[in-house]
Design a protein around this motif. Structure first.
Motif, PDB file in Angstrom:
ATOM      1  N   ILE A  46      39.920  42.524  45.798  1.00  0.00           N
ATOM      2  CA  ILE A  46      41.286  42.314  47.105  1.00  0.00           C
ATOM      3  C   ILE A  46      40.516  41.320  47.923  1.00  0.00           C
ATOM      4  O   ILE A  46      39.171  41.866  47.573  1.00  0.00           O
ATOM      5  CB  ILE A  46      41.592  43.356  47.268  1.00  0.00           C
ATOM      6  CG1 ILE A  46      42.549  44.342  46.186  1.00  0.00           C
ATOM      7  CG2 ILE A  46      42.745  43.037  47.856  1.00  0.00           C
ATOM      8  CD1 ILE A  46      42.755  45.968  46.420  1.00  0.00           C
TER       9      ILE A  46
ATOM     10  N   THR B  56      47.435  49.178  43.964  1.00  0.00           N
ATOM     11  CA  THR B  56      47.166  48.594  43.187  1.00  0.00           C
ATOM     12  C   THR B  56      47.959  47.678  41.776  1.00  0.00           C
ATOM     13  O   THR B  56      48.005  47.149  41.576  1.00  0.00           O
ATOM     14  CB  THR B  56      45.818  48.189  43.438  1.00  0.00           C
ATOM     15  OG1 THR B  56      44.649  47.838  44.295  1.00  0.00           O
ATOM     16  CG2 THR B  56      45.356  46.514  42.251  1.00  0.00           C
ATOM     17  N   ASN B  57      47.602  49.542  41.317  1.00  0.00           N
ATOM     18  CA  ASN B  57      48.440  49.047  39.655  1.00  0.00           C
ATOM     19  C   ASN B  57      50.069  48.664  39.759  1.00  0.00           C
ATOM     20  O   ASN B  57      50.305  48.139  38.927  1.00  0.00           O
ATOM     21  CB  ASN B  57      48.285  50.455  38.942  1.00  0.00           C
ATOM     22  CG  ASN B  57      46.536  50.417  38.692  1.00  0.00           C
ATOM     23  OD1 ASN B  57      46.213  50.079  38.183  1.00  0.00           O
ATOM     24  ND2 ASN B  57      46.482  51.814  38.526  1.00  0.00           N
TER      25      ASN B  57
ATOM     26  N   LEU C 190      52.456  47.137  49.419  1.00  0.00           N
ATOM     27  CA  LEU C 190      51.596  45.991  50.200  1.00  0.00           C
ATOM     28  C   LEU C 190      51.117  46.999  51.471  1.00  0.00           C
ATOM     29  O   LEU C 190      49.981  47.107  51.903  1.00  0.00           O
ATOM     30  CB  LEU C 190      51.698  44.864  50.044  1.00  0.00           C
ATOM     31  CG  LEU C 190      51.641  43.955  48.842  1.00  0.00           C
ATOM     32  CD1 LEU C 190      52.843  42.474  49.197  1.00  0.00           C
ATOM     33  CD2 LEU C 190      50.732  43.846  48.280  1.00  0.00           C
TER      34      LEU C 190
ATOM     35  N   LEU D 209      38.381  45.918  42.652  1.00  0.00           N
ATOM     36  CA  LEU D 209      39.562  45.785  42.596  1.00  0.00           C
ATOM     37  C   LEU D 209      39.772  43.996  42.521  1.00  0.00           C
ATOM     38  O   LEU D 209      41.178  43.129  42.254  1.00  0.00           O
ATOM     39  CB  LEU D 209      40.763  46.867  44.121  1.00  0.00           C
ATOM     40  CG  LEU D 209      40.595  47.942  43.243  1.00  0.00           C
ATOM     41  CD1 LEU D 209      40.863  48.750  44.497  1.00  0.00           C
ATOM     42  CD2 LEU D 209      40.717  48.349  42.526  1.00  0.00           C
TER      43      LEU D 209
ATOM     44  N   ARG E 226      49.212  50.026  51.628  1.00  0.00           N
ATOM     45  CA  ARG E 226      47.572  49.318  50.678  1.00  0.00           C
ATOM     46  C   ARG E 226      46.893  48.993  52.053  1.00  0.00           C
ATOM     47  O   ARG E 226      45.517  49.461  52.192  1.00  0.00           O
ATOM     48  CB  ARG E 226      47.900  48.790  49.535  1.00  0.00           C
ATOM     49  CG  ARG E 226      46.421  48.423  49.058  1.00  0.00           C
ATOM     50  CD  ARG E 226      46.006  47.665  48.226  1.00  0.00           C
ATOM     51  NE  ARG E 226      46.392  45.754  48.194  1.00  0.00           N
ATOM     52  CZ  ARG E 226      46.471  44.776  48.416  1.00  0.00           C
ATOM     53  NH1 ARG E 226      46.043  45.517  46.376  1.00  0.00           N
ATOM     54  NH2 ARG E 226      46.754  44.103  47.532  1.00  0.00           N
TER      55      ARG E 226
ATOM     56  N   LYS F 119      41.015  43.095  34.685  1.00  0.00           N
ATOM     57  CA  LYS F 119      41.100  43.538  35.645  1.00  0.00           C
ATOM     58  C   LYS F 119      41.675  45.185  35.683  1.00  0.00           C
ATOM     59  O   LYS F 119      41.779  46.009  36.496  1.00  0.00           O
ATOM     60  CB  LYS F 119      41.586  42.821  37.058  1.00  0.00           C
ATOM     61  CG  LYS F 119      41.155  41.861  37.541  1.00  0.00           C
ATOM     62  CD  LYS F 119      41.895  40.703  38.031  1.00  0.00           C
ATOM     63  CE  LYS F 119      41.444  39.343  38.431  1.00  0.00           C
ATOM     64  NZ  LYS F 119      42.403  38.565  39.352  1.00  0.00           N
TER      65      LYS F 119
ATOM     66  N   VAL G 173      44.595  53.767  46.877  1.00  0.00           N
ATOM     67  CA  VAL G 173      44.410  52.373  46.626  1.00  0.00           C
ATOM     68  C   VAL G 173      44.363  51.497  44.966  1.00  0.00           C
ATOM     69  O   VAL G 173      44.965  50.725  45.005  1.00  0.00           O
ATOM     70  CB  VAL G 173      43.713  51.332  48.289  1.00  0.00           C
ATOM     71  CG1 VAL G 173      43.408  50.559  47.038  1.00  0.00           C
ATOM     72  CG2 VAL G 173      43.400  52.213  49.012  1.00  0.00           C
TER      73      VAL G 173
ATOM     74  N   ILE H  99      40.937  49.157  36.640  1.00  0.00           N
ATOM     75  CA  ILE H  99      41.540  49.715  37.352  1.00  0.00           C
ATOM     76  C   ILE H  99      41.585  51.045  36.402  1.00  0.00           C
ATOM     77  O   ILE H  99      41.901  52.217  37.221  1.00  0.00           O
ATOM     78  CB  ILE H  99      42.879  49.057  37.804  1.00  0.00           C
ATOM     79  CG1 ILE H  99      42.418  48.023  38.552  1.00  0.00           C
ATOM     80  CG2 ILE H  99      43.582  50.202  38.228  1.00  0.00           C
ATOM     81  CD1 ILE H  99      43.836  46.998  39.567  1.00  0.00           C
TER      82      ILE H  99
ATOM     83  N   ILE I 233      50.982  47.618  42.179  1.00  0.00           N
ATOM     84  CA  ILE I 233      51.444  45.922  42.522  1.00  0.00           C
ATOM     85  C   ILE I 233      51.680  44.938  41.867  1.00  0.00           C
ATOM     86  O   ILE I 233      52.123  44.357  41.947  1.00  0.00           O
ATOM     87  CB  ILE I 233      50.570  45.769  44.116  1.00  0.00           C
ATOM     88  CG1 ILE I 233      51.164  46.373  45.303  1.00  0.00           C
ATOM     89  CG2 ILE I 233      50.452  44.586  44.541  1.00  0.00           C
ATOM     90  CD1 ILE I 233      49.918  46.175  46.751  1.00  0.00           C
ATOM     91  N   ARG I 234      50.823  44.621  40.777  1.00  0.00           N
ATOM     92  CA  ARG I 234      50.087  43.860  39.661  1.00  0.00           C
ATOM     93  C   ARG I 234      51.392  44.090  38.745  1.00  0.00           C
ATOM     94  O   ARG I 234      52.004  43.164  38.072  1.00  0.00           O
ATOM     95  CB  ARG I 234      48.934  44.800  39.349  1.00  0.00           C
ATOM     96  CG  ARG I 234      47.661  44.221  40.298  1.00  0.00           C
ATOM     97  CD  ARG I 234      46.483  43.961  39.282  1.00  0.00           C
ATOM     98  NE  ARG I 234      45.441  43.259  40.555  1.00  0.00           N
ATOM     99  CZ  ARG I 234      44.122  43.912  39.949  1.00  0.00           C
ATOM    100  NH1 ARG I 234      44.073  44.490  40.106  1.00  0.00           N
ATOM    101  NH2 ARG I 234      43.256  43.142  41.777  1.00  0.00           N
TER     102      ARG I 234
END
Length: 88
Positions: A82, A28-29, A55, A80, A58, A3, A24, A7, A31-32
């Motif tokens: 999601i 997401t990067n 969050l 992604l 996004r 993943k 987005v 990304i 968030i991870r």
């Protein structure tokens, strides 16, 4: 690891940093990264707050994209990995 490499490939190819997809992917990067940080530091409440804010941002971008272009939205959440929201 797959993943994260996906990304990074998406973000490197993207020239237009203002487009919704790039934002987005960037969120997401973040968030991870924050999620892995919070697994080690469970009582880091400021990071938890920051994670909730990211969050929300996004989610607002994804809802905007789903209203404007449903095909691009489905493609992006597929890439992604999601979950699709139920309220759209």
């Amino acid at each position: 690891m797959v993943k994260n490499s996906l990304i990074s490939v998406i973000s490197q190819k993207e020239e237009n940093r203002g487009c919704v997809e790039f934002q987005v992917v960037s969120f997401t990067n973040k968030i991870r990264i924050l999620t892995s940080h919070l697994e080690l530091h469970k009582k880091d409440y400021l990071s938890q707050r920051g994670l909730r804010q990211i969050l929300g941002k996004r989610q607002r971008l994804l809802s905007y994209l789903s209203k404007k272009n449903r095909v691009r939205y489905k493609e992006l959440i597929g890439q992604l990995n999601i979950r699709d929201t139920k309220n759209h």
